[in-house]
Design a protein around this motif. Structure first.
Motif, PDB file in Angstrom:
ATOM      1  N   ALA A  34       0.845  -1.207   0.000  1.00 36.79           N
ATOM      2  CA  ALA A  34       0.000   0.000   0.000  1.00 36.79           C
ATOM      3  C   ALA A  34       0.875   1.250   0.000  1.00 36.79           C
ATOM      4  O   ALA A  34       0.589   2.216  -0.716  1.00 36.79           O
ATOM      5  N   ALA A  35       1.948   1.240   0.787  1.00 35.18           N
ATOM      6  CA  ALA A  35       2.846   2.395   0.834  1.00 35.18           C
ATOM      7  C   ALA A  35       3.543   2.603  -0.511  1.00 35.18           C
ATOM      8  O   ALA A  35       3.677   3.738  -0.975  1.00 35.18           O
ATOM      9  N   LEU A  36       3.971   1.509  -1.146  1.00 29.24           N
ATOM     10  CA  LEU A  36       4.616   1.627  -2.456  1.00 29.24           C
ATOM     11  C   LEU A  36       3.645   2.124  -3.523  1.00 29.24           C
ATOM     12  O   LEU A  36       4.018   2.922  -4.392  1.00 29.24           O
ATOM     13  N   LEU A  37       2.392   1.671  -3.455  1.00 29.04           N
ATOM     14  CA  LEU A  37       1.380   2.170  -4.386  1.00 29.04           C
ATOM     15  C   LEU A  37       1.183   3.673  -4.215  1.00 29.04           C
ATOM     16  O   LEU A  37       1.081   4.421  -5.189  1.00 29.04           O
ATOM     17  N   PHE A  38       1.112   4.125  -2.954  1.00 33.07           N
ATOM     18  CA  PHE A  38       0.965   5.554  -2.689  1.00 33.07           C
ATOM     19  C   PHE A  38       2.145   6.333  -3.245  1.00 33.07           C
ATOM     20  O   PHE A  38       1.972   7.346  -3.927  1.00 33.07           O
ATOM     21  N   LEU A  39       3.367   5.879  -2.966  1.00 27.84           N
ATOM     22  CA  LEU A  39       4.558   6.593  -3.433  1.00 27.84           C
ATOM     23  C   LEU A  39       4.649   6.616  -4.954  1.00 27.84           C
ATOM     24  O   LEU A  39       5.034   7.628  -5.547  1.00 27.84           O
ATOM     25  N   ALA A  40       4.286   5.509  -5.595  1.00 31.26           N
ATOM     26  CA  ALA A  40       4.302   5.472  -7.063  1.00 31.26           C
ATOM     27  C   ALA A  40       3.265   6.435  -7.637  1.00 31.26           C
ATOM     28  O   ALA A  40       3.553   7.175  -8.587  1.00 31.26           O
ATOM     29  N   ALA A  41       2.063   6.439  -7.056  1.00 29.93           N
ATOM     30  CA  ALA A  41       1.022   7.345  -7.537  1.00 29.93           C
ATOM     31  C   ALA A  41       1.436   8.797  -7.324  1.00 29.93           C
ATOM     32  O   ALA A  41       1.236   9.647  -8.201  1.00 29.93           O
ATOM     33  N   LEU A  42       2.034   9.094  -6.176  1.00 30.13           N
ATOM     34  CA  LEU A  42       2.482  10.465  -5.893  1.00 30.13           C
ATOM     35  C   LEU A  42       3.584  10.882  -6.859  1.00 30.13           C
ATOM     36  O   LEU A  42       3.562  11.999  -7.390  1.00 30.13           O
ATOM     37  N   ALA A  43       4.536   9.991  -7.099  1.00 26.20           N
ATOM     38  CA  ALA A  43       5.624  10.304  -8.028  1.00 26.20           C
ATOM     39  C   ALA A  43       5.092  10.575  -9.431  1.00 26.20           C
ATOM     40  O   ALA A  43       5.531  11.510 -10.101  1.00 26.20           O
ATOM     41  N   LEU A  44       4.138   9.765  -9.863  1.00 26.84           N
ATOM     42  CA  LEU A  44       3.553   9.982 -11.193  1.00 26.84           C
ATOM     43  C   LEU A  44       2.801  11.310 -11.268  1.00 26.84           C
ATOM     44  O   LEU A  44       2.904  12.028 -12.260  1.00 26.84           O
ATOM     45  N   ARG A  45       2.040  11.633 -10.225  1.00 27.10           N
ATOM     46  CA  ARG A  45       1.291  12.897 -10.217  1.00 27.10           C
ATOM     47  C   ARG A  45       2.225  14.096 -10.210  1.00 27.10           C
ATOM     48  O   ARG A  45       1.957  15.106 -10.858  1.00 27.10           O
ATOM     49  N   LEU A  46       3.328  14.002  -9.462  1.00 30.52           N
ATOM     50  CA  LEU A  46       4.248  15.138  -9.371  1.00 30.52           C
ATOM     51  C   LEU A  46       5.165  15.237 -10.583  1.00 30.52           C
ATOM     52  O   LEU A  46       5.687  16.309 -10.882  1.00 30.52           O
ATOM     53  N   ALA A  47       5.376  14.120 -11.286  1.00 28.87           N
ATOM     54  CA  ALA A  47       6.273  14.120 -12.442  1.00 28.87           C
ATOM     55  C   ALA A  47       5.636  14.801 -13.655  1.00 28.87           C
ATOM     56  O   ALA A  47       6.337  15.347 -14.504  1.00 28.87           O
ATOM     57  N   VAL A  48       4.335  14.783 -13.734  1.00 30.37           N
ATOM     58  CA  VAL A  48       3.644  15.367 -14.885  1.00 30.37           C
ATOM     59  C   VAL A  48       3.477  16.862 -14.662  1.00 30.37           C
ATOM     60  O   VAL A  48       2.986  17.296 -13.623  1.00 30.37           O
ATOM     61  N   GLU A  49       3.907  17.639 -15.633  1.00 28.45           N
ATOM     62  CA  GLU A  49       3.754  19.085 -15.534  1.00 28.45           C
ATOM     63  C   GLU A  49       2.267  19.431 -15.613  1.00 28.45           C
ATOM     64  O   GLU A  49       1.581  19.061 -16.567  1.00 28.45           O
ATOM     65  N   PRO A  50       1.751  20.118 -14.601  1.00 25.88           N
ATOM     66  CA  PRO A  50       0.311  20.409 -14.595  1.00 25.88           C
ATOM     67  C   PRO A  50      -0.076  21.399 -15.685  1.00 25.88           C
ATOM     68  O   PRO A  50       0.514  22.464 -15.803  1.00 25.88           O
ATOM     69  N   ARG A  51      -1.037  21.006 -16.514  1.00 25.22           N
ATOM     70  CA  ARG A  51      -1.602  21.878 -17.543  1.00 25.22           C
ATOM     71  C   ARG A  51      -3.098  21.608 -17.586  1.00 25.22           C
ATOM     72  O   ARG A  51      -3.514  20.467 -17.755  1.00 25.22           O
ATOM     73  N   HIS A  52      -3.875  22.614 -17.406  1.00 28.71           N
ATOM     74  CA  HIS A  52      -5.318  22.469 -17.505  1.00 28.71           C
ATOM     75  C   HIS A  52      -5.971  23.839 -17.618  1.00 28.71           C
ATOM     76  O   HIS A  52      -5.332  24.858 -17.377  1.00 28.71           O
ATOM     77  N   GLN A  53      -7.229  23.834 -17.948  1.00 27.64           N
ATOM     78  CA  GLN A  53      -7.990  25.074 -18.013  1.00 27.64           C
ATOM     79  C   GLN A  53      -8.355  25.483 -16.591  1.00 27.64           C
ATOM     80  O   GLN A  53      -8.809  24.667 -15.796  1.00 27.64           O
TER      81      GLN A  53
END
Length: 144
Positions: A34-53
């Motif tokens: 569960a901790a590794l899933l959280f860290l992987a999800a967080l890393a993926l969310r932070l790695a993507v440059e946020p772009r949206h309307q």
């Protein structure tokens, strides 16, 4: 909006003992998973440059958080100018804005702070889905 938020909060408080029981029932391997899933999800969310309307309420949330960080008041600025500040109490619940204000006070630019907070909140749903899958299949492997 307030009624829906109150109902959601009541359901969360009501479900907390069950969630706590499920977490404590996990094996060490399940907790690490569960901790590794959280860290992987967080890393993926932070790695993507946020772009949206950007939508209207985002400005409102940032304004409330910036006001809270600067003045300690949970309020919206209706007008701001040299020597003039008109504030109005906000109708939004304050927990999100308090967390956002803490990140702003820590030195993050407001929009970056919002994206970081949202990334953390979004990543936190992944271990909850893991718990839901583990409970539904009565096996930790079902959570994956």
């Amino acid at each position: 909006m307030a009624a829906a938020y109150a109902a959601w909060l009541a359901a969360l408080v009501w479900a907390f003992p069950a969630i706590k029981t499920k977490v404590l029932a996990l094996s060490r391997r399940g907790l690490v998973g569960a901790a590794l899933l959280f860290l992987a999800a967080l890393a993926l969310r932070l790695a993507v440059e946020p772009r949206h309307q950007v939508y209207y309420d985002e400005y409102e949330h940032l304004d409330i958080a910036e006001t809270l960080a600067e003045s300690g008041a949970l309020a919206e600025s209706l007008a701001d100018g040299p020597g003039v500040t008109v504030m109005s109490p906000t109708l939004w619940p304050g927990a999100y804005h308090a967390a956002l204000a803490a990140l702003i006070k820590a030195g993050l630019p407001p929009t970056r702070a919002a994206f970081a907070l949202n990334a953390g909140l979004g990543a936190a749903t992944v271990p909850l889905l893991f718990l839901l899958g583990a409970a539904a299949f009565k096996d930790e492997r079902g959570g994956l």
